[in-house]
Design a protein around this motif. Structure first.
Motif, PDB file in Angstrom:
ATOM      1  N   LYS A  13      44.055  34.759 -21.825  1.00 14.57           N
ATOM      2  CA  LYS A  13      45.338  34.602 -22.522  1.00 14.57           C
ATOM      3  C   LYS A  13      45.593  33.103 -22.824  1.00 14.57           C
ATOM      4  O   LYS A  13      45.303  32.253 -21.955  1.00 14.57           O
ATOM      5  N   GLY A 100      51.472  39.793 -17.026  1.00  9.99           N
ATOM      6  CA  GLY A 100      51.601  38.652 -17.924  1.00  9.99           C
ATOM      7  C   GLY A 100      50.284  38.109 -18.432  1.00  9.99           C
ATOM      8  O   GLY A 100      50.219  37.118 -19.148  1.00  9.99           O
ATOM      9  N   GLY A 102      48.314  39.614 -20.510  1.00 13.87           N
ATOM     10  CA  GLY A 102      48.082  40.027 -21.897  1.00 13.87           C
ATOM     11  C   GLY A 102      47.521  41.438 -22.075  1.00 13.87           C
ATOM     12  O   GLY A 102      46.929  41.758 -23.086  1.00 13.87           O
ATOM     13  N   LYS A 103      47.729  42.282 -21.085  1.00 15.35           N
ATOM     14  CA  LYS A 103      47.223  43.667 -21.200  1.00 15.35           C
ATOM     15  C   LYS A 103      47.945  44.385 -22.335  1.00 15.35           C
ATOM     16  O   LYS A 103      47.313  44.955 -23.229  1.00 15.35           O
ATOM     17  N   THR A 104      49.274  44.365 -22.274  1.00 13.15           N
ATOM     18  CA  THR A 104      50.053  45.083 -23.274  1.00 13.15           C
ATOM     19  C   THR A 104      49.794  44.480 -24.666  1.00 13.15           C
ATOM     20  O   THR A 104      49.676  45.203 -25.643  1.00 13.15           O
ATOM     21  N   PHE A 105      49.697  43.151 -24.656  1.00 15.13           N
ATOM     22  CA  PHE A 105      49.424  42.468 -25.913  1.00 15.13           C
ATOM     23  C   PHE A 105      48.102  42.946 -26.510  1.00 15.13           C
ATOM     24  O   PHE A 105      48.013  43.226 -27.700  1.00 15.13           O
TER      25      PHE A 105
HETATM   26  P1  ADP Z   1      51.032  42.091 -19.454  1.00 13.69           P
HETATM   27  O1  ADP Z   1      51.194  43.313 -20.222  1.00 13.69           O
HETATM   28  O2  ADP Z   1      49.647  41.920 -18.942  1.00 13.69           O
HETATM   29  O3  ADP Z   1      52.025  41.951 -18.386  1.00 13.69           O
HETATM   30  P2  ADP Z   1      51.820  40.897 -21.855  1.00 13.69           P
HETATM   31  O4  ADP Z   1      50.871  41.522 -22.797  1.00 13.69           O
HETATM   32  O5  ADP Z   1      53.176  41.413 -21.827  1.00 13.69           O
HETATM   33  O6  ADP Z   1      51.254  40.865 -20.393  1.00 13.69           O
HETATM   34  O7  ADP Z   1      51.835  39.323 -22.165  1.00 13.69           O
HETATM   35  C1  ADP Z   1      52.782  38.475 -21.658  1.00 13.69           C
HETATM   36  C2  ADP Z   1      53.196  37.563 -22.790  1.00 13.69           C
HETATM   37  O8  ADP Z   1      52.085  36.824 -23.262  1.00 13.69           O
HETATM   38  C3  ADP Z   1      53.758  38.291 -23.996  1.00 13.69           C
HETATM   39  O9  ADP Z   1      54.893  37.633 -24.438  1.00 13.69           O
HETATM   40  C4  ADP Z   1      52.658  38.258 -24.985  1.00 13.69           C
HETATM   41  O10 ADP Z   1      53.158  38.153 -26.323  1.00 13.69           O
HETATM   42  C5  ADP Z   1      51.903  36.974 -24.654  1.00 13.69           C
HETATM   43  N1  ADP Z   1      50.468  37.053 -24.937  1.00 13.69           N
HETATM   44  C6  ADP Z   1      49.587  37.693 -24.165  1.00 13.69           C
HETATM   45  N2  ADP Z   1      48.348  37.576 -24.662  1.00 13.69           N
HETATM   46  C7  ADP Z   1      48.448  36.844 -25.809  1.00 13.69           C
HETATM   47  C8  ADP Z   1      47.499  36.392 -26.781  1.00 13.69           C
HETATM   48  N3  ADP Z   1      46.201  36.667 -26.656  1.00 13.69           N
HETATM   49  N4  ADP Z   1      47.956  35.637 -27.837  1.00 13.69           N
HETATM   50  C9  ADP Z   1      49.251  35.354 -27.932  1.00 13.69           C
HETATM   51  N5  ADP Z   1      50.203  35.716 -27.043  1.00 13.69           N
HETATM   52  C10 ADP Z   1      49.823  36.487 -25.988  1.00 13.69           C
END
Ligand code: ADP
Ligand code: MG
Length: 790
Positions: A13, A100, A102-105
Motif C-alpha cells: 500500500k 488498513g 488495502g484489502k478492501t481497496f
Molecule cells: P483494509 O480494507 O485492508 O482495512 P482499505 O482498503 O480500507 O484497508 O485501505 C485503507 C485506506 O487506504 C483507504 O482509504 C484506501 O483508499 C487506501 N488505500 C489502500 N490501498 C491503496 C492503494 N493501493 N492506492 C491508493 N490508496 C489506497
C-alpha cells in the motif's frame, strides 16, 4: 483437471503522508518468482519479530509495489482467474492483510475515482464482456454477497431488508449434504443478466455493509466479505451444463495484538483479533503439511465456506496486502509468512460439468422418436410399445411348441423384435417360477404319499403278523384245551378207578378263559382269540341243544372226528399254505422297508450333490456347472429302478393279502362244513346210543365206562397232541371251571359188572344223553382205530 498451488501475490500500500517507510526491497523477476526483502532494524526490540534477524525474504508470484494501479493488479491477478471461471472452473481470490493495508481497496476498490475500481467491478465487467462476446454458449449469471461476522453469516444482498445493523440482515447458515458439500441456507442468489445489474447488487451489498457498521462493532475490520459470481453455461442443444463460481474475498484484518502498549505485556488471550483467521491459519498449516488426513475446515464458518478454495476444487489466488510503514513492519512480516505457507497448498480444480436432467429427457425423447421413425422406415410398419392380441397369441403358440419339442436343436424364432423377445423371456420366467412352486408342492405331496405307502405296508404287515399269531394261538388254544381235557379225563378216571366209583359228569363252559391261557410270549389279540373260539369251538347245533353249553366230551369227540374227516386235510393244507403266505408277506415287508431306506439314501445323495455344485458355482463359476451332472443322472436312474422294484414288491404284498384273506375264508368254510358233518354224526350217534344200549345204564344215575377207554384216551392224547407248546403252565382254566371234585356228593363209585366203570348220570335228560353219546362216540372211534375192546 488443473493441479496448481495457490498463487500468492503481494501488494504494498502506498505510504501515507505522515508514515515512515520501513526498509524493504522488491526483486521483480519477470521469469520466475519475485522476492520481497524486509529489513528490520535492531532497535525494534519490543517487536513481534525476533530482533536477532535483520533481513526477511519472501517469494511471491508477483509483487505489486506502491505505485501499482488497479488495472494492472486486475490484469495480473484476477483476469486469469476470471478466464478459468468462464471455462468452467472454480476460482477464488482473497486478500489477506492487516487492517488498513488495502484489502478492501484491492478487492472492491476505492470510492473516489473510477480508476480505483477494484477486482470485483473489473471482474464483473470483464466477465459480462466475455459472455457477450461468446455466442457459442448460453450463460446464466448470479451473484451473492456474504458477510461473516462473529461466526454468523449475513446476506448483504437481501433487498427486503433495510439494514440498520448486521443483526437486521437475514442470517445465513451452513448446511452439509451427505457428500459433504457445503450449502448456504438463506444466502440469496441474485441473477445479474448484465454488468450494470451486477454492479448495482455489489453497491447494494456494500451499502448494507456500511450501514451495518458502527464504531462499536467495527465490522469492516473484523468481518469477512465474500462476493461470489456464479456462472452456468451450456452449449445450445447440449445437455451438459457447466457450473462455476468465483469467490472474491475481503478478509478481516489479520493484525495481532502484539503491541498492547500496556507495560509491554503481551495479552495472549487477545492475540488474535479474529478467531476465524486463526482457524484459517490452522487449515492452511494442515494443508501445507503433507499426509495430514484431517483438515479442520469445520472450525469456522469462513473456512467452511472457503473449503473448496483451500485445498479443493478451485484455482485460488491470494493477495497479501502489506502496509510497509515502520510501525506495521512486523505485521507485514506475519502476513508474508502466512502467504508463504499458503503458497504450498496444492489445489485440484476440475471442470464442473453436469447433465441437466430436463435437457436429458428432452434429448432422449427426441432420440427415441428418431429411432422409431427409422425403424418404421426399415420394417415398413409403425411399431407401438404394446404387442397386439394376435401377436401375443402367436407367441404363446410358438413358445408352447418350443417348450414341448424334445429335439435339442429346436429353436425359438420370434424375429428381430425386442418386444417379442422380452415377452418370451417373461413368459418362460413365469413358467419356471410356476414349475418351481408346483415342484415344491409335488415334493410335499410326494413325501406324505410315500409315508402313506409305508404306513399302508406297515399296517398290512402288522395285520398279517397278527393274523399269523392268531392262527398260531388258535392252534395252541385248541391243543391246550384238548390237553387239559385229556388231563381232566385222566384225573377223573383215576379217581374213578381209585374209588371204584361211577362216572361223573364233566361239563365246562365252551368259552374257555383265554385271557388266562394266553402265553406270556404271545402277542395275540385277546378279542380276536375270543371271536375265534366262539366261531370255531362252539358248535352251533350242539350249543343250541345244550342251552349254550357244550360238553367237553362232545368237543373232544369233535376233535377226533375232525382228524379223520377228509376236509381236515384240506384245512391243514390251507393252513400250511397260509403260513407260507404269511412268511412271504413278512419277508416282502422287510424288503420293502430296505428299498424305501435305499431310495431315501439316494435322494439324500442327490441333495448333497446339488449343494456341492451350488457352492462350486459360487466359488468358481464355469460353463461345466451349467450342464447336466452325470453323477446325479446315475443316482436318478438308480432311484427309478428302486422305485420299480418297490412297486413290484408292494403289488406282490397286495396280492398276498388277497390270497391270505381268501385262504382264511376257505379254512373257515371247510371248518363250518366239518362242524355240520360232526353235528349230524353226533346226533345220529346219540340217537343210536340211546336206542341200542339202554342196558348200559344200570341205575338212573350211573353209567358204565370201559377201562379200555381210559387207555385209549391216554393213547389218543399222546398220539395227537404231543407237539403242543406255548401253554401257560400255571393256569388251568379248565380245572377252574370244571365241576369235577373228589368230594363231589353226586359221585358214586361202583365196581362195574363186566370190567367197566359205572358213571353216575346227572338226572338231566339232555346232559345224560350227551354223556351216553360221548361214550358211544368214543367207543366207535376207538373201534375204528382198532383200539377198542370189541
Ligand atoms: P483494509 O480494507 O485492508 O482495512 P482499505 O482498503 O480500507 O484497508 O485501505 C485503507 C485506506 O487506504 C483507504 O482509504 C484506501 O483508499 C487506501 N488505500 C489502500 N490501498 C491503496 C492503494 N493501493 N492506492 C491508493 N490508496 C489506497
Ligand atoms: Mg477493509
Amino acid at each position: 483437471m488443473v493441479k496448481e498451488t495457490i498463487r500468492v501475490y503481494a501488494r504494498v500500500k502506498p505510504l501515507g503522508r505522515q508514515q515512515q517507510a520501513g526498509i524493504y526491497s522488491v526483486d521483480d523477476n519477470e521469469k520466475s518468482l519475485s522476492s520481497l526483502e524486509i529489513i528490520v532494524p535492531r532497535d525494534l526490540a519490543d517487536g513481534f519479530v525476533n530482533n536477532k534477524r535483520e533481513s526477511y525474504k519472501f517469494k511471491f508470484q508477483k509483487i505489486f509495489d506502491q505505485e501499482a494501479k488497479q488495472d494492472v493488479v486486475f490484469d495480473s491477478i484476477a483476469k486469469p482467474v476470471a478466464e478459468c471461471v468462464l471455462a468452467g472452473y472454480n476460482g477464488t481470490i482473497f486478500a489477506y492483510g492487516q487492517t488498513g493495508s488495502g484489502k478492501t481497496f484491492t478487492i472492491t476498490g476505492g470510492a473516489e475515482r473510477y480508476s480505483d475500481r477494484g477486482i470485483i467491478p473489473r471482474t464483473l465487467s470483464y466477465i459480462f464482456d466475455q459472455l457477450q462476446k461468446d455466442s457459442s454458449k448460453v450463460y446464466t449469471t448470479h451473484v451473492s454477497y456474504l458477510e461473516i461476522y462473529n461466526e454468523c453469516g449475513y446476506d448483504l444482498l437481501d433487498p427486503r431488508h433495510e439494514a440498520s445493523g448486521l443483526e437486521d440482515l437475514p442470517k445465513v447458515t451452513i448446511m452439509e449434504d451427505p457428500d459433504q458439500n457445503i450449502h448456504l441456507k438463506n444466502l440469496s442468489l441474485q441473477q445479474a443478466t448484465n454488468e450494470e445489474e451486477a454492479l448495482n447488487l455489489l453497491f447494494l451489498g456494500d451499502t448494507n455493509r456500511m450501514i451495518a457498521e458502527t464504531p462499536m462493532n467495527q465490522a469492516s475490520t473484523r468481518s469477512h466479505c465474500i462476493f461470489t459470481i456464479h456462472i452456468s453455461s451450456k452449449e445450445p442443444g447440449s445437455a451438459t451444463v457447466q457450473h462455476s463460481k468465483l469467490h472474491l474475498v475481503d478478509l478481516a484484518g489479520s493484525e495481532r495484538v502484539a503491541k498492547t502498549g500496556v507495560g509491554g505485556h503481551l495479552l495472549t488471550e487477545a492475540k488474535y483479533i479474529n478467531l476465524s483467521l486463526h482457524y484459517l491459519e490452522q487449515v492452511i498449516i494442515a494443508l501445507a503439511e503433507k499426509k495430514r488426513s484431517h483438515i479442520p475446515y469445520r472450525n469456522s464458518m469462513m473456512t467452511s465456506v472457503l473449503r473448496d478454495s483451500l485445498g479443493g476444487n478451485c484455482l485460488t489466488t491470494m493477495i497479501a496486502t502489506l502496509s510497509i510503514d515502520k510501525r506495521n513492519i512486523d505485521e507485514s512480516i506475519a502476513t508474508c509468512r502466512f502467504a508463504q505457507r499458503v503458497a504450498l497448498i496444492k489445489n485440484e480444480a476440475v471442470l464442473n460439468e453436469e447433465i441437466d436432467p430436463r435437457l436429458m429427457i428432452v434429448q432422449l425423447k427426441k432420440e427415441i422418436q428418431e429411432l422409431k421413425d427409422e425403424l418404421a422406415l426399415v420394417t415398413g410398419k409403425q411399431r407401438t410399445s404394446e404387442l397386439s392380441q394376435e401377436e401375443l397369441l402367436r407367441l404363446d403358440e410358438l413358445l408352447e411348441t418350443f417348450l414341448e419339442d424334445n429335439d435339442p436343436d429346436s429353436t425359438l424364432d420370434v424375429g428381430a423384435d425386442m418386444r417379442k423377445i422380452k415377452y418370451c423371456f417373461i413368459h418362460v420366467k413365469q413358467l419356471m417360477n410356476h414349475s418351481k412352486i408346483s415342484d415344491k408342492k409335488l415334493l410335499s405331496q410326494y413325501i406324505p404319499e410315500e409315508k402313506e405307502t409305508n404306513k399302508q405296508t406297515g399296517e398290512e404287515l402288522k395285520k398279517l403278523k397278527e393274523l399269523l399269531q392268531q392262527r398260531d394261538n388258535e392252534i395252541n388254544i385248541l391243543v391246550n384245551m384238548l390237553k387239559k381235557e385229556k388231563k381232566k379225563a385222566q384225573d377223573a378216571l383215576f379217581q374213578l378207578n381209585a374209588a371204584s366209583a361211577c362216572s361223573t359228569v364233566f361239563e365246562q363252559s365252551p368259552s374257555i378263559n383265554l385271557e388266562e391261557s394266553q402265553s406270556p410270549s404271545s402277542c395275540f389279540s385277546l378279542k380276536e382269540a375270543k371271536d375265534f373260539s366262539s366261531s370255531v369251538h362252539r358248535l352251533p347245533f350242539l350249543s343250541r341243544k345244550t342251552g349254550g353249553k357244550m360238553s367237553l366230551g362232545c368237543q373232544e369227540a369233535f376233535e377226533v372226528f375232525k382228524q379223520d374227516h377228509a376236509d381236515s386235510i384240506t384245512i391243514e393244507d390251507n393252513k400250511q399254505l397260509l403260513k407260507q403266505k404269511f412268511a412271504e408277506a413278512k419277508c416282502l415287508g422287510e424288503k420293502l422297508n430296505e428299498v424305501r431306506i435305499k431310495i431315501n439314501h439316494l435322494k439324500g445323495e442327490i441333495t448333497q450333490r446339488h449343494v456341492q455344485r451350488a457352492a462350486l458355482a459360487v466359488s468358481s463359476p464355469s460353463e461345466e456347472l451349467n450342464t447336466l451332472d452325470p453323477v446325479e443322472e446315475k443316482l436318478r436312474t438308480q432311484i427309478e429302478e428302486e422305485k420299480k422294484s418297490y412297486k413290484a414288491m408292494f403289488n406282490r404284498v397286495k396280492g398276498l393279502k388277497i390270497e391270505i384273506e381268501h385262504l382264511q375264508l376257505l379254512i373257515k368254510k371247510v371248518k363250518m362244513k366239518l362242524q355240520k358233518d360232526f353235528e349230524v354224526w353226533w346226533s345220529e350217534e346219540t340217537i343210536n346210543l340211546q336206542q341200542e344200549k339202554p342196558e348200559m345204564v344200570s341205575s338212573p344215575n350211573t353209567m358204565t365206562v370201559y377201562p379200555q377207554f381210559i387207555k385209549s384216551s391216554q393213547h389218543l392224547s399222546t398220539n395227537s397232541f404231543s407237539d403242543t407248546t406255548r401253554v401257560s403252565p400255571n393256569e388251568d382254566p379248565a380245572g377252574k371251571n370244571n365241576s369235577i371234585t373228589s368230594s363231589n356228593p353226586t359221585l358214586k363209585t361202583r365196581t362195574p359188572p363186566s370190567s367197566s366203570t359205572s358213571i353216575p348220570l346227572t338226572g338231566d335228560s339232555q346232559a345224560d344223553a350227551d354223556i351216553l353219546a360221548f361214550i358211544k362216540a368214543r367207543q366207535n372211534i376207538l373201534q375204528k382205530k382198532g383200539l377198542g375192546n370189541k
